[in-house]
Design a protein around this motif. Structure first.
Motif, PDB file in Angstrom:
ATOM      1  N   THR A 133       0.837  -1.205   0.000  1.00  0.00           N
ATOM      2  CA  THR A 133       0.000   0.000   0.000  1.00  0.00           C
ATOM      3  C   THR A 133       0.866   1.245   0.000  1.00  0.00           C
ATOM      4  N   LEU A 134       1.897   1.249   0.819  1.00  0.00           N
ATOM      5  CA  LEU A 134       2.799   2.392   0.884  1.00  0.00           C
ATOM      6  C   LEU A 134       3.507   2.605  -0.452  1.00  0.00           C
ATOM      7  N   LEU A 135       3.942   1.531  -1.088  1.00  0.00           N
ATOM      8  CA  LEU A 135       4.604   1.635  -2.387  1.00  0.00           C
ATOM      9  C   LEU A 135       3.664   2.207  -3.442  1.00  0.00           C
ATOM     10  N   CYS A 136       2.426   1.750  -3.461  1.00  0.00           N
ATOM     11  CA  CYS A 136       1.441   2.277  -4.418  1.00  0.00           C
ATOM     12  C   CYS A 136       1.164   3.756  -4.167  1.00  0.00           C
ATOM     13  N   GLU A 137       1.054   4.154  -2.906  1.00  0.00           N
ATOM     14  CA  GLU A 137       0.826   5.566  -2.588  1.00  0.00           C
ATOM     15  C   GLU A 137       2.006   6.416  -3.034  1.00  0.00           C
ATOM     16  N   ILE A 138       3.221   5.924  -2.860  1.00  0.00           N
ATOM     17  CA  ILE A 138       4.406   6.678  -3.276  1.00  0.00           C
ATOM     18  C   ILE A 138       4.461   6.784  -4.802  1.00  0.00           C
ATOM     19  N   LEU A 139       4.139   5.714  -5.498  1.00  0.00           N
ATOM     20  CA  LEU A 139       4.131   5.760  -6.963  1.00  0.00           C
ATOM     21  C   LEU A 139       3.077   6.744  -7.481  1.00  0.00           C
ATOM     22  N   PHE A 140       1.891   6.709  -6.888  1.00  0.00           N
ATOM     23  CA  PHE A 140       0.863   7.671  -7.291  1.00  0.00           C
ATOM     24  C   PHE A 140       1.280   9.097  -6.945  1.00  0.00           C
ATOM     25  N   ALA A 141       1.986   9.272  -5.827  1.00  0.00           N
ATOM     26  CA  ALA A 141       2.445  10.601  -5.440  1.00  0.00           C
ATOM     27  C   ALA A 141       3.478  11.138  -6.418  1.00  0.00           C
ATOM     28  N   LEU A 142       4.275  10.265  -7.005  1.00  0.00           N
ATOM     29  CA  LEU A 142       5.251  10.715  -7.992  1.00  0.00           C
ATOM     30  C   LEU A 142       4.590  11.064  -9.326  1.00  0.00           C
ATOM     31  N   LEU A 143       3.542  10.328  -9.693  1.00  0.00           N
ATOM     32  CA  LEU A 143       2.858  10.593 -10.961  1.00  0.00           C
ATOM     33  C   LEU A 143       1.846  11.726 -10.841  1.00  0.00           C
ATOM     34  N   LEU A 144       1.013  11.669  -9.830  1.00  0.00           N
ATOM     35  CA  LEU A 144      -0.024  12.678  -9.599  1.00  0.00           C
ATOM     36  C   LEU A 144      -0.140  12.878  -8.089  1.00  0.00           C
ATOM     37  N   PRO A 145       0.569  13.866  -7.553  1.00  0.00           N
ATOM     38  CA  PRO A 145       0.693  14.006  -6.093  1.00  0.00           C
ATOM     39  C   PRO A 145      -0.628  14.037  -5.317  1.00  0.00           C
ATOM     40  N   PRO A 146      -1.657  14.771  -5.760  1.00  0.00           N
ATOM     41  CA  PRO A 146      -2.885  14.759  -4.954  1.00  0.00           C
ATOM     42  C   PRO A 146      -3.547  13.380  -4.859  1.00  0.00           C
ATOM     43  N   LEU A 147      -3.358  12.543  -5.851  1.00  0.00           N
ATOM     44  CA  LEU A 147      -3.949  11.213  -5.812  1.00  0.00           C
ATOM     45  C   LEU A 147      -3.302  10.354  -4.726  1.00  0.00           C
ATOM     46  N   GLY A 148      -2.007  10.439  -4.589  1.00  0.00           N
ATOM     47  CA  GLY A 148      -1.331   9.693  -3.524  1.00  0.00           C
ATOM     48  C   GLY A 148      -1.765  10.139  -2.146  1.00  0.00           C
TER      49      GLY A 148
END
Length: 73
Positions: free
Chosen positions: A6-21
């Motif tokens: 879950t943490l890895l997915c949140e970090i990946l989304f934060a790098l691509l689209l920060p508000p989504l993470g």
């Protein structure tokens, strides 16, 4: 406590689209989400930095994080 995946997915989304993470971690109607959205609109890099800070360093599971502010009566 969040799992590693879950943490890895949140970090990946934060790098691509920060508000989504940040939305995945805190929800879509929180102060953290709107701060990240504003920083992302002002500049992509500040949005990424804040999103990573909010996801990795701030622990929303602590009781004093959300409810540490006391009202004065």
């Amino acid at each position: 406590m969040t799992s590693g995946c879950t943490l890895l997915c949140e970090i990946l989304f934060a790098l691509l689209l920060p508000p989504l993470g940040v939305c995945l971690r805190y929800g879509c109607c929180t102060v953290e989400f709107f701060v990240c959205l504003l920083l992302t609109l002002l500049g992509y890099l500040p949005g990424i930095i804040y999103a990573l800070y909010a996801i990795v360093l701030v622990n929303p599971d602590r009781d004093d994080y959300r409810y540490g502010y006391h009202t004065l009566a």
